[in-house]
Design an enzyme around this catalytic site. Structure first.
Site, mmCIF file in Angstrom:
data_model
loop_
_atom_site.group_PDB
_atom_site.id
_atom_site.type_symbol
_atom_site.label_atom_id
_atom_site.label_comp_id
_atom_site.label_asym_id
_atom_site.label_seq_id
_atom_site.Cartn_x
_atom_site.Cartn_y
_atom_site.Cartn_z
ATOM 1 N N VAL A 101 0.856 -1.176 0.000
ATOM 2 C CA VAL A 101 0.000 0.000 0.000
ATOM 3 C C VAL A 101 0.890 1.223 0.000
ATOM 4 O O VAL A 101 2.007 1.193 0.505
ATOM 5 C CB VAL A 101 -0.936 -0.003 1.237
ATOM 6 C CG1 VAL A 101 -0.170 0.270 2.512
ATOM 7 C CG2 VAL A 101 -2.068 1.000 1.080
ATOM 8 N N SER A 102 0.432 2.295 -0.630
ATOM 9 C CA SER A 102 1.153 3.561 -0.575
ATOM 10 C C SER A 102 0.366 4.530 0.290
ATOM 11 O O SER A 102 -0.830 4.337 0.527
ATOM 12 C CB SER A 102 1.340 4.152 -1.992
ATOM 13 O OG SER A 102 0.100 4.552 -2.524
ATOM 14 N N THR A 103 1.026 5.566 0.753
ATOM 15 C CA THR A 103 0.353 6.546 1.628
ATOM 16 C C THR A 103 -0.821 7.185 0.911
ATOM 17 O O THR A 103 -1.894 7.381 1.509
ATOM 18 C CB THR A 103 1.358 7.630 2.058
ATOM 19 O OG1 THR A 103 2.476 7.013 2.688
ATOM 20 C CG2 THR A 103 0.712 8.606 3.022
ATOM 21 N N GLU A 129 -2.702 5.931 -1.438
ATOM 22 C CA GLU A 129 -3.802 4.984 -1.563
ATOM 23 C C GLU A 129 -4.541 4.823 -0.241
ATOM 24 O O GLU A 129 -5.758 4.646 -0.218
ATOM 25 C CB GLU A 129 -3.269 3.632 -2.035
ATOM 26 C CG GLU A 129 -2.826 3.641 -3.486
ATOM 27 C CD GLU A 129 -2.127 2.366 -3.882
ATOM 28 O OE1 GLU A 129 -2.226 1.988 -5.051
ATOM 29 O OE2 GLU A 129 -1.483 1.749 -3.018
ATOM 30 N N GLN A 130 -3.830 4.878 0.860
ATOM 31 C CA GLN A 130 -4.476 4.793 2.171
ATOM 32 C C GLN A 130 -5.446 5.946 2.365
ATOM 33 O O GLN A 130 -6.543 5.784 2.885
ATOM 34 C CB GLN A 130 -3.423 4.796 3.282
ATOM 35 C CG GLN A 130 -2.694 3.472 3.436
ATOM 36 C CD GLN A 130 -1.638 3.549 4.512
ATOM 37 O OE1 GLN A 130 -0.857 4.486 4.577
ATOM 38 N NE2 GLN A 130 -1.604 2.560 5.373
#
Length: 323
Positions: free
Chosen positions: A10-12, A14-15
């Site tokens: 996960v990327s920041t 996308e979170q």
């Protein structure tokens, strides 16, 4: 029993945007392995962008696969293909590497059977959609930055001397920050005097509390944001200046005066004038030992520089300090 490695990523961004989380992905993959009687050999959790495979946890996983290469086929399981990669070129290259290691990559929500030739079409779609999303997102970001600049707002990280803030109406702005803002005003005033080298002035500014390297200092004194202007690059490559809504640290006239000074050789002539004024007796004083004319130079002491007359044959012969 089949075996597999679990990979969650996960990327920041996308979170924030979609609410993706590593625990949620991991929980779903573990349940899948339990249902299909798959032995989990390891779990790799990644908080990194998928624009390429230069990711810490992914490199650890590939290193593990190379170190313990097995005769039987292993699997890497993830939720969707966008967890694997968001670049179709790099994705195919990595699939080739995994194939040589006798490893298969599989997305449990987008399963395809690569032994069927037609399935390669679906794989291309699954891999190209995330890349298209990334490209579109990057274009939207650039357009947003361009629009903000056209409105006189500085959308990037605030330069030294400013800090990013949000105004009462919700707009992102930059405002002066002290003591850095005051130091930068001082820097431009000193540059306008045309008596200091840039390297010397950089050290003086750092001693006053400015956090900047020599290379960053050189960029800082050429940044028009400090006089209230924001540079905007047009489609034809031309750069125009937009009047910013932020508070300038220095007048526009002072900024351009400094640019004229640092972009010409006027500073060199100023140094020669200072040298001549310090050693105005050059050509008149002679060495008492060899009767040659004395020359002058500066010597760095503990607290300041000292001016000396000395013989060209050596500083120790016929020298004298100017008090």
């Amino acid at each position: 029993m089949k075996s597999a490695y679990i990979y969650v990523r996960v990327s920041t961004d996308e979170q924030k945007r979609r609410g993706y989380s590593l625990p949620e992905q991991e929980d779903r993959l573990l349940k899948y392995c339990e249902t299909h009687n798959i032995d989990v050999k390891g779990i790799y959790r990644e908080d990194f962008s998928a624009k390429d495979f230069n990711r810490p946890e992914w490199k650890k996983l590939v290193s593990e696969l190379k170190k313990f290469r097995a005769k039987e086929e292993n699997n890497i399981l993830f939720i969707k293909w966008d967890r694997f990669s968001r670049n179709i070129q790099y994705a195919y290259e990595m699939l080739g590497i995994l194939r040589k290691l006798n490893v298969s990559a599989m997305a449990i929500d987008q399963q395809i059977d690569l032994s069927i030739p037609e399935s390669s079409v679906m794989l291309a779609i699954y891999l190209s959609v995330p890349e298209a999303e990334n490209t579109r997102r990057a274009m939207n970001t650039l357009n947003g930055i361009r629009k903000a600049k056209e409105m006189g707002r500085y959308p990037n990280k605030a330069p030294v001397g400013y800090v990013n803030m949000t105004s009462l109406d919700g707009r992102k702005i930059i405002v002066p920050k002290q003591p850095e803002g005051g130091i930068i005003r001082w820097v431009f005033r000193q540059l306008a005097k045309n008596i200091y080298k840039i390297g010397c002035l950089s050290k003086m500014a750092v001693n006053k509390g400015l956090r900047s390297t020599r290379s960053n200092f050189s960029k800082l004194i050429r940044n028009p944001v400090y006089c209230g202007l924001i540079p905007l690059k047009l489609g034809n490559g031309e750069i125009v200046m937009i009047k910013g809504i932020h508070e300038p640290l220095i007048p526009e006239a002072l900024f351009y005066e400094v640019q004229d000074i640092i972009n010409t050789k006027r500073r060199i002539r100023t140094i020669k004038v200072d040298f001549r004024s310090a050693f105005f007796l050059t050509g008149f004083l002679v060495c008492p030992l060899c009767c040659r004319r004395l020359t002058g130079s500066f010597s760095q002491g503990n607290t300041r520089k000292y001016a000396y007359y000395h013989c060209r044959r050596g500083v120790g012969q016929g020298s004298g300090q100017i008090s």
